[in-house]
Design a protein around this motif. Structure first.
Motif, PDB file in Angstrom:
ATOM      1  N   PRO A 107       0.823  -1.224   0.000  1.00 31.91           N
ATOM      2  CA  PRO A 107       0.000   0.000   0.000  1.00 31.91           C
ATOM      3  C   PRO A 107       0.851   1.265   0.000  1.00 31.91           C
ATOM      4  N   THR A 108       1.261   1.718  -1.165  1.00 30.24           N
ATOM      5  CA  THR A 108       2.096   2.911  -1.268  1.00 30.24           C
ATOM      6  C   THR A 108       1.232   4.172  -1.200  1.00 30.24           C
ATOM      7  N   THR A 142      21.321   4.476  -5.913  1.00 31.06           N
ATOM      8  CA  THR A 142      20.302   5.238  -5.200  1.00 31.06           C
ATOM      9  C   THR A 142      19.002   4.453  -5.196  1.00 31.06           C
ATOM     10  N   LEU A 143      18.376   4.367  -4.034  1.00 30.10           N
ATOM     11  CA  LEU A 143      17.081   3.701  -3.906  1.00 30.10           C
ATOM     12  C   LEU A 143      15.972   4.734  -3.797  1.00 30.10           C
ATOM     13  N   LEU A 144      14.843   4.441  -4.439  1.00 30.77           N
ATOM     14  CA  LEU A 144      13.634   5.251  -4.301  1.00 30.77           C
ATOM     15  C   LEU A 144      12.666   4.457  -3.438  1.00 30.77           C
ATOM     16  N   VAL A 145      12.341   4.986  -2.250  1.00 28.02           N
ATOM     17  CA  VAL A 145      11.599   4.218  -1.239  1.00 28.02           C
ATOM     18  C   VAL A 145      10.288   4.915  -0.890  1.00 28.02           C
ATOM     19  N   ASP A 146       9.192   4.163  -0.887  1.00 25.95           N
ATOM     20  CA  ASP A 146       7.913   4.685  -0.427  1.00 25.95           C
ATOM     21  C   ASP A 146       7.911   4.702   1.095  1.00 25.95           C
ATOM     22  N   THR A 147       7.555   5.843   1.695  1.00 27.96           N
ATOM     23  CA  THR A 147       7.685   5.999   3.142  1.00 27.96           C
ATOM     24  C   THR A 147       6.561   5.325   3.921  1.00 27.96           C
ATOM     25  N   ARG A 148       5.447   4.999   3.263  1.00 24.86           N
ATOM     26  CA  ARG A 148       4.351   4.339   3.983  1.00 24.86           C
ATOM     27  C   ARG A 148       4.588   2.840   4.113  1.00 24.86           C
ATOM     28  N   ALA A 149       4.888   2.194   2.993  1.00 28.35           N
ATOM     29  CA  ALA A 149       5.038   0.736   2.982  1.00 28.35           C
ATOM     30  C   ALA A 149       6.489   0.293   3.095  1.00 28.35           C
ATOM     31  N   LEU A 216       8.350  16.983   7.606  1.00 29.54           N
ATOM     32  CA  LEU A 216       8.722  15.605   7.273  1.00 29.54           C
ATOM     33  C   LEU A 216       8.410  14.626   8.389  1.00 29.54           C
ATOM     34  N   CYS A 217       8.513  15.056   9.628  1.00 32.19           N
ATOM     35  CA  CYS A 217       8.228  14.203  10.794  1.00 32.19           C
ATOM     36  C   CYS A 217       9.030  12.899  10.756  1.00 32.19           C
ATOM     37  N   GLY A 218      10.285  12.981  10.363  1.00 27.85           N
ATOM     38  CA  GLY A 218      11.155  11.811  10.380  1.00 27.85           C
ATOM     39  C   GLY A 218      10.966  10.833   9.245  1.00 27.85           C
ATOM     40  N   GLN A 219      10.150  11.190   8.223  1.00 28.27           N
ATOM     41  CA  GLN A 219       9.881  10.249   7.131  1.00 28.27           C
ATOM     42  C   GLN A 219      11.127   9.982   6.285  1.00 28.27           C
ATOM     43  N   GLN A 220      12.012  10.986   6.167  1.00 27.95           N
ATOM     44  CA  GLN A 220      13.210  10.818   5.358  1.00 27.95           C
ATOM     45  C   GLN A 220      14.089   9.682   5.877  1.00 27.95           C
ATOM     46  N   SER A 221      14.105   9.489   7.193  1.00 28.85           N
ATOM     47  CA  SER A 221      14.963   8.450   7.774  1.00 28.85           C
ATOM     48  C   SER A 221      14.520   7.046   7.373  1.00 28.85           C
ATOM     49  N   GLN A 222      13.275   6.897   6.901  1.00 29.60           N
ATOM     50  CA  GLN A 222      12.779   5.569   6.532  1.00 29.60           C
ATOM     51  C   GLN A 222      13.535   5.006   5.332  1.00 29.60           C
ATOM     52  N   SER A 223      13.893   5.868   4.378  1.00 30.13           N
ATOM     53  CA  SER A 223      14.652   5.388   3.224  1.00 30.13           C
ATOM     54  C   SER A 223      16.039   4.924   3.662  1.00 30.13           C
ATOM     55  N   GLU A 224      16.612   5.595   4.660  1.00 32.34           N
ATOM     56  CA  GLU A 224      17.901   5.170   5.204  1.00 32.34           C
ATOM     57  C   GLU A 224      17.762   3.820   5.914  1.00 32.34           C
ATOM     58  N   THR A 225      16.630   3.640   6.593  1.00 27.92           N
ATOM     59  CA  THR A 225      16.361   2.373   7.281  1.00 27.92           C
ATOM     60  C   THR A 225      16.262   1.219   6.289  1.00 27.92           C
ATOM     61  N   VAL A 226      15.567   1.449   5.169  1.00 20.70           N
ATOM     62  CA  VAL A 226      15.430   0.415   4.139  1.00 20.70           C
ATOM     63  C   VAL A 226      16.793   0.068   3.547  1.00 20.70           C
ATOM     64  N   ILE A 255      13.614  -6.790  -4.921  1.00 21.56           N
ATOM     65  CA  ILE A 255      12.391  -7.577  -5.131  1.00 21.56           C
ATOM     66  C   ILE A 255      12.113  -8.442  -3.907  1.00 21.56           C
ATOM     67  N   VAL A 256      13.153  -9.100  -3.411  1.00 18.95           N
ATOM     68  CA  VAL A 256      13.007  -9.965  -2.231  1.00 18.95           C
ATOM     69  C   VAL A 256      12.562  -9.136  -1.026  1.00 18.95           C
ATOM     70  N   HIS A 257      13.117  -7.954  -0.863  1.00 17.37           N
ATOM     71  CA  HIS A 257      12.699  -7.060   0.233  1.00 17.37           C
ATOM     72  C   HIS A 257      11.201  -6.757   0.144  1.00 17.37           C
ATOM     73  N   ASN A 258      10.726  -6.387  -1.055  1.00 16.67           N
ATOM     74  CA  ASN A 258       9.315  -6.062  -1.214  1.00 16.67           C
ATOM     75  C   ASN A 258       8.407  -7.262  -0.960  1.00 16.67           C
ATOM     76  N   LEU A 259       8.836  -8.444  -1.424  1.00 16.05           N
ATOM     77  CA  LEU A 259       8.039  -9.651  -1.187  1.00 16.05           C
ATOM     78  C   LEU A 259       7.963  -9.967   0.300  1.00 16.05           C
ATOM     79  N   ASP A 260       9.068  -9.784   0.997  1.00 12.48           N
ATOM     80  CA  ASP A 260       9.077 -10.004   2.453  1.00 12.48           C
ATOM     81  C   ASP A 260       8.122  -9.033   3.152  1.00 12.48           C
ATOM     82  N   ARG A 261       8.107  -7.786   2.693  1.00 17.19           N
ATOM     83  CA  ARG A 261       7.187  -6.797   3.278  1.00 17.19           C
ATOM     84  C   ARG A 261       5.729  -7.174   2.989  1.00 17.19           C
ATOM     85  N   ALA A 262       5.486  -7.762   1.819  1.00 19.38           N
ATOM     86  CA  ALA A 262       4.117  -8.085   1.423  1.00 19.38           C
ATOM     87  C   ALA A 262       3.509  -9.225   2.221  1.00 19.38           C
TER      88      ALA A 262
END
Length: 263
Positions: A107-108, A142-149, A216-226, A255-262
């Motif tokens: 759910p992006t 560079t990774l492009l990361v959705d901050t919600r999912a 931003l409320c800390g959303q930017q750090s989520q891409s670093e976490t991923v 791909i494996v990361h996204n499947l694990d999240r799903a």
């Protein structure tokens, strides 16, 4: 006898198998020996990355995994070289299709962050490179990361990410390393709102950054976490010697990361 519930590993394999069936044909060509399908090859390659193991170890463990083999209709095990050659044959375009399909499982929300990271190359002996005075560069992507999912939408260099994924992005988050007018202009031209921190050379830029922190409320750090999770769990370094294969390794890990999240 009570039926055992499905493990996360089994659900991962089933999800990867369905994804592969949507992405590619059953066989690579009409001249294929048709001993194994492309769908089986893709699932086994994904499973290798998820378990962070080698081809030999994966195939050895699959001997004791009848439910996993049954889920992908695998009646006999391929040789390690078969999987290695399958990875070489599958183009980057296939992995990009699989990456896009894996994003659709999550759910992006259109609020995305960009973050770059370097990956070492495992085959480069530090003793040899020091003795011969060679410089082995890291593979930086560079990774492009959705901050919600926390889904990885794409992997490439920054300008390509924005242009290629403009329809999926509403807001683009970035740290001071992306404070570049070209990136901001490119984002606006694609209808994307850039929320990128400024390098602080004046009190005005400090004030802008303070306002961004609130928004931003800390959303930017989520891409670093991923980025960190990708390294810790799936691909701490790349094994291939050629850069185009190294890039495929990283796309497969995404791909494996996204499947694990799903699941």
């Amino acid at each position: 006898m009570q039926t055992l519930p499905k493990s996360r590993l089994l659900r991962f394999v089933e999800e990867a198998f369905q994804l592969a069936q949507r992405a590619v044909a059953r066989y690579s060509s009409k001249f294929s020996k048709q001993r194994y399908t492309l769908h089986q090859h893709i699932v086994l390659l994904c499973l290798k990355v998820r378990k962070n193991t080698t081809y030999h170890t994966l195939l050895d463990e699959l001997i004791e995994m009848p439910r996993i083999r049954s889920a992908i209709n695998l009646t006999e095990l391929p040789a390690p070289s078969t999987l290695c050659k399958a990875f070489d044959r599958l183009d980057m375009a296939v992995w990009r299709v699989l990456l896009n399909l894996s994003v659709s499982l999550l759910p992006t929300n259109g609020v995305t962050g960009i973050d770059a990271s370097g990956f070492d190359r495992s085959h480069a002996s530090k003793h040899y490179t020091k003795r011969t005075k060679l410089t082995i560069q890291q593979l930086k992507v560079t990774l492009l990361v959705d901050t919600r999912a926390n889904a990885i939408l794409d992997i490439h260099i920054t300008p390509s990410l924005i242009n290629r994924n403009a329809s999926e992005i509403e807001v683009l988050l970035g740290d001071k390393g992306y404070d570049d007018q070209q990136i901001r202009r490119m984002a606006r031209e694609n209808g994307v709102r850039p929320l990128i921190k400024h390098r602080e050379f004046s009190s005005l830029q400090k004030a802008w950054n303070a306002r961004l922190e609130t928004e931003l409320c800390g959303q930017q750090s989520q891409s670093e976490t991923v980025n960190s999770r990708l390294k810790r769990k799936y691909v701490a370094f790349v094994r291939s010697r050629r850069w185009w294969k190294q890039f495929r390794e990283l796309a497969l890990a995404c791909i494996v990361h996204n499947l694990d999240r799903a699941i």
